[in-house]
Design an enzyme around this catalytic site. Structure first.
Site, PDB file in Angstrom:
ATOM      1  N   GLU A  43       0.840  -1.204   0.000  1.00 60.03           N
ATOM      2  CA  GLU A  43       0.000   0.000   0.000  1.00 60.03           C
ATOM      3  C   GLU A  43       0.873   1.251   0.000  1.00 60.03           C
ATOM      4  O   GLU A  43       1.992   1.251   0.511  1.00 60.03           O
ATOM      5  CB  GLU A  43      -0.886  -0.021   1.254  1.00 60.03           C
ATOM      6  CG  GLU A  43      -1.851   1.151   1.333  1.00 60.03           C
ATOM      7  CD  GLU A  43      -2.644   1.181   2.628  1.00 60.03           C
ATOM      8  OE1 GLU A  43      -3.755   1.726   2.619  1.00 60.03           O
ATOM      9  OE2 GLU A  43      -2.148   0.672   3.661  1.00 60.03           O
ATOM     10  N   LYS A 118      -9.852   1.293  -1.579  1.00 58.39           N
ATOM     11  CA  LYS A 118      -9.895   0.936  -0.167  1.00 58.39           C
ATOM     12  C   LYS A 118     -11.290   1.239   0.358  1.00 58.39           C
ATOM     13  O   LYS A 118     -11.829   2.334   0.152  1.00 58.39           O
ATOM     14  CB  LYS A 118      -8.838   1.730   0.607  1.00 58.39           C
ATOM     15  CG  LYS A 118      -8.625   1.238   2.032  1.00 58.39           C
ATOM     16  CD  LYS A 118      -7.420   1.926   2.653  1.00 58.39           C
ATOM     17  CE  LYS A 118      -7.061   1.339   4.014  1.00 58.39           C
ATOM     18  NZ  LYS A 118      -5.825   1.934   4.568  1.00 58.39           N
ATOM     19  N   CYS A 152      -5.019  -3.144   3.402  1.00 59.80           N
ATOM     20  CA  CYS A 152      -4.617  -2.853   4.780  1.00 59.80           C
ATOM     21  C   CYS A 152      -5.787  -2.992   5.760  1.00 59.80           C
ATOM     22  O   CYS A 152      -6.201  -4.094   6.077  1.00 59.80           O
ATOM     23  CB  CYS A 152      -3.972  -1.462   4.846  1.00 59.80           C
ATOM     24  SG  CYS A 152      -2.915  -1.223   6.318  1.00 59.80           S
TER      25      CYS A 152
END
Length: 291
Positions: A43, A118, A152
């Site tokens: 990321e 995300k 993440c």
């Protein structure tokens, strides 16, 4: 059998933009020598380019990184084709419909590009970066199996991985950026939980190093790895391979999708199949009634 690789990337000072792109190509060529079919970067990969500028506000940093979007896309499309390798090129901050987003790009050797925003933003991403979240989970058909990307913080929410598994995803790619050991262990332990409860492979890839004078990427800690169910025929701890902690490294691992599918049928436990949706719905309804 699929040969999958991770680049545990080191954030470090840069003298030129060319140095950044040349470094990425070097890592891809290393993976190519290892016979990697799918390579994962971490990321905030392009945030390393902030090393070329004095400290910026987060809003300025977003605008600065957005300027590299065209170069980033062309670079990885070309590299994916030349290396004959699928590449998850980490994530890149860029503008979409007037807002900045943190988005992963998945490159195929034939030129196709898949994307995944995300979905769950950290408090810093919401309040300081002021990014916009995604609202859709994509499942990609790849030559090595159905794949999803959970970026993440997304791995810390069990619902997403379960939905992906229900759509027959076998491989969950988890590019991460964690600036502390506590952050790393949060995503590491939850990634392993997702592998156990869904009986899926998880590939987690993070950054190391740091740039103390750049507030957005002042520090990074990771020990990237490949995780499986903690059940036959996999290792008891569910760890297939790990990078050296806090060291830059290109690591590959053979992921046997046939063994994974056998685990669904022959494992000592089967948490994916043995769940009780009706019970959960009843309990949830009771909670809602009481509230």
């Amino acid at each position: 059998m699929a040969n999958v690789g991770v680049v545990q990337y080191r954030i470090a000072p840069l003298q030129t933009e060319a140095q950044f792109w040349e470094g990425l190509e070097h890592h891809v060529r290393q993976a190519q020598k290892q016979g990697v079919e799918l390579l994962v970067f971490p990321e905030y990969l392009t945030a390393s380019l902030l090393a070329l500028r004095p400290a910026l506000t987060h809003r300025q940093a977003c605008a600065y990184l957005d300027q590299f979007t065209g170069t980033y896309l062309k670079f990885f499309q070309k590299l994916s084709r030349e290396a004959d390798m699928m590449i998850l090129a980490g994530t890149h901050i860029h503008e979409v419909n007037g807002s900045y987003v943190n988005e992963a790009f998945f490159f195929y050797p034939d030129g196709r590009v898949e994307r995944q925003m995300k979905l769950h933003l950290t408090p810093e991403e919401r309040k300081v970066w002021k990014l916009a979240p995604g609202e859709d989970l994509r499942v990609f058909d790849t030559p090595i199996g159905k794949t999803v990307i959970l970026i993440c913080y997304d791995i810390e929410f069990p619902e997403l991985a379960r939905i992906a598994a229900e759509q027959q995803a076998e491989l969950i790619l988890n590019p991460v950026y964690t600036d502390t050991m506590a952050g790393y262990y949060r995503v590491r332990h939850t990634a392993q939980a997702r592998a156990v409860e869904n009986q899926r492979f998880i590939v987690q890839c993070g950054m190391v190093g740091g740039l103390p004078h750049i507030p957005q990427i002042d520090a990074a800690y990771a020990q990237s790895g490949f995780f499986s169910p903690c059940d036959h025929p996999f290792p008891p701890d569910g760890v297939l391979a790990l990078c050296q902690a806090d060291q830059e490294e290109v690591l590959s691992c053979q992921l046997d999708l046939e063994r994974l599918r056998k685990n669904w049928e022959q494992g000592k436990v089967s948490p994916f199949k043995d769940r009780k949706p009706e019970l959960y719905r009843r309990l949830q309804a009771e909670i809602e009634t009481k509230s």
